[in-house]
Design an enzyme around this catalytic site. Structure first.
Site, PDB file in Angstrom:
ATOM      1  N   ARG A  51       0.804  -1.223   0.000  1.00 17.38           N
ATOM      2  CA  ARG A  51       0.000   0.000   0.000  1.00 17.38           C
ATOM      3  C   ARG A  51       0.836   1.274   0.000  1.00 17.38           C
ATOM      4  NH1 ARG A  51      -2.753  -3.966   1.639  1.00 17.38           N
ATOM      5  NH2 ARG A  51      -0.766  -4.454   2.577  1.00 17.38           N
ATOM      6  N   THR A  52       1.783   1.363   0.917  1.00 20.25           N
ATOM      7  CA  THR A  52       2.480   2.647   1.079  1.00 20.25           C
ATOM      8  C   THR A  52       3.274   2.979  -0.181  1.00 20.25           C
ATOM      9  OG1 THR A  52       2.628   2.117   3.415  1.00 20.25           O
ATOM     10  CG2 THR A  52       3.939   3.969   2.641  1.00 20.25           C
ATOM     11  N   LYS A  80      25.415  -4.261  -1.060  1.00 18.70           N
ATOM     12  CA  LYS A  80      26.892  -4.333  -1.129  1.00 18.70           C
ATOM     13  C   LYS A  80      27.527  -3.664   0.084  1.00 18.70           C
ATOM     14  CE  LYS A  80      26.490  -3.361  -6.045  1.00 18.70           C
ATOM     15  NZ  LYS A  80      26.757  -2.243  -6.956  1.00 18.70           N
ATOM     16  N   ARG A 101      11.160   3.789   3.499  1.00 12.24           N
ATOM     17  CA  ARG A 101      10.811   2.851   4.585  1.00 12.24           C
ATOM     18  C   ARG A 101      12.061   2.063   4.953  1.00 12.24           C
ATOM     19  NH1 ARG A 101       5.676  -1.126   4.594  1.00 12.24           N
ATOM     20  NH2 ARG A 101       4.740   0.885   5.125  1.00 12.24           N
ATOM     21  N   HIS A 129       4.741   5.805  11.602  1.00 14.55           N
ATOM     22  CA  HIS A 129       4.284   5.681  10.215  1.00 14.55           C
ATOM     23  C   HIS A 129       3.332   6.855   9.950  1.00 14.55           C
ATOM     24  CE1 HIS A 129       3.167   4.097   6.430  1.00 14.55           C
ATOM     25  NE2 HIS A 129       2.868   2.847   6.743  1.00 14.55           N
TER      26      HIS A 129
HETATM   27  N1   CP Z   1      -0.333   0.012   5.849  1.00 12.03           N
HETATM   28  C1   CP Z   1       0.861  -0.232   5.283  1.00 12.03           C
HETATM   29  O1   CP Z   1       1.864   0.400   5.622  1.00 12.03           O
HETATM   30  O2   CP Z   1       0.843  -1.224   4.335  1.00 12.03           O
HETATM   31  P1   CP Z   1       2.105  -1.725   3.518  1.00 12.03           P
HETATM   32  O3   CP Z   1       3.055  -2.365   4.507  1.00 12.03           O
HETATM   33  O4   CP Z   1       1.581  -2.700   2.497  1.00 12.03           O
HETATM   34  O5   CP Z   1       2.743  -0.516   2.891  1.00 12.03           O
END
Ligand code: CP
Length: 304
Positions: A51-52, A80, A101, A129
């Protein structure tokens, strides 16, 4: 230059403006289709995501911009041995904004010290998040028409669930929010959240282990997955993973206007039989995530 690492870096007014902007994008998408023409977003995902990452990429494409990046550390020079600092110095030569991320808490903050462009924290370990929180707030506002005066239950892995930590921080700014923390003892919200957010802001909250017991009180139920990837011991994960499974039967005692949220991905914690319940909002969250990220990208790039 402004980055977004923690939701609390945004004022309540700025959050409300982002929500208003996302609602305007939903109502008038064509108005925004050229806003980021010529701009590039880099998505650097050192940890898996559906999603993100894809909502950030869809957001930039819908703003008329372009996207580059990687979806796993193994396909970058991190494999590496390159440091996050050097990766960021490199990518900020190529992109106008970076969504990142990383499994290590604090890595996106370190990135801001080396970057020439804004960094958006797309999830750092079990910490924060912030863009999921914007997604959650937009969803709550669209469903309830307000961001105050409700009781929200957070259920599941409240220890490692970074979306829970960020959303608690954001909600602590709004009036008359009551929080019920529903988890096994081992997966309770970290002490620092209780001390620095809940206690400091005088938020009414309590910790329980039974979802059934509190279900009738809830206006919002925020379910979470037990975060397998953060456990040191697989036996503990196996013992705790099915602590809560939401089924249609468990919702018999819930309010008729309950909103059920989940950041997804889900594993077992919400039965698919709940998906058709009009109170299920988790796929609305998925869509809202794209619009609020469009609003955020514009804000951080200074696009009017
Ligand atoms: N909600 C969320 O962060 O989903 P993903 O881990 O799929 O990005």
């Amino acid at each position: 230059m402004r980055s977004l690492i923690d939701i609390l870096e945004l004022t309540t007014q700025e959050i409300d403006e982002l929500i208003d902007k996302a609602n305007d994008i939903i109502a008038n998408p064509a108005k925004y289709s050229e806003k980021c023409r010529g701009k590039k977003l880099a998505t650097l995902f050192f940890e898996p995501s559906t999603r993100t990452r894809l909502s950030f990429e869809a957001a930039m494409y819908e703003l008329g911009g372009n996207v580059l990046g990687f979806s796993e550390a193994q396909s970058s020079s991190s494999a590496k041995g390159e440091s996050v600092a050097d990766t960021i110095r490199t990518v900020s030569c190529y992109a106008d904004i970076i969504a990142m991320r990383h499994p290590k808490e604090g890595a996106p903050l370190v990135a801001t010290m080396k970057s020439r462009v804004p960094i958006i924290n797309a999830g750092d370990g079990g910490h924060n998040h912030p863009t999921q929180t914007l997604t959650d707030l937009l969803t709550i506002k669209r469903k309830k028409g307000r961001l105050n005066n409700f009781t929200i239950g957070f259920c599941g892995d409240l220890k490692f669930g970074r979306t829970v930590h960020s959303l608690i921080g954001a909600l602590s700014r709004y009036e008359n929010i009551k929080i019920i923390l529903i988890s096994p003892d081992e997966l309770r919200v970290p002490e620092y959240i209780k001390e620095e957010v809940l206690d400091k802001k005088n938020i009414e909250y309590r910790e329980v282990s039974s979802l059934d017991e509190v279900m009738p009180e809830l206006d919002i139920l925020y379910m979470t997955r037990v975060q397998k990837e953060r456990f040191f011991n697989e036996a503990d994960y196996l013992r705790l993973k099915d602590s809560y499974i939401l089924t249609p039967e468990k919702l018999f005692s819930a309010k008729a206007d309950l909103s059920i949220l989940h950041p997804l991905p889900r594993v077992n914690e919400i039965s698919v039989a709940v998906d058709d319940d009009p109170r299920a909002c988790y796929f609305d969250q998925v869509l809202n995530g794209k619009y609020v990220r469009m609003a955020l990208i514009m804000k951080l790039l200074g696009v009017r």
